[in-house]
Write a protein that holds these residues in place. Sequence first.
Motif: not given
Length: 108
Positions: A66-86
Amino acid sequence: METDKTIVLTPAEAPSPFQRHSRAKMAIAFGVAAVSDVLSIWLTFAPPFQWTLDLATAFALFLILGRRWALLPGLIAEAIPGMGVFPVWVLVVLSIIIYDGIKKPAKT
């Protein structure tokens, strides 16, 4: 026309905007996040595919949780190059599971 009648309004049980999800939904969300993070490690050097995977993961978690605000920072963190390894998506789902049950104390 004055009336001295006192009107007493009793509060009805207010529905909370976020209901706690079942264990099955949480397990499905955790599985989606884990698969996404494992695939994200292999797609680190192909950013367009990684972005597509992250958008699909965010959409899938949005449908499951459902609509959770915690999903937005996760999407932003994944957009940072190199964060895919975490394991960002797994951490997002764990934070929703842990902090979803914490309620503010009632004011007295």
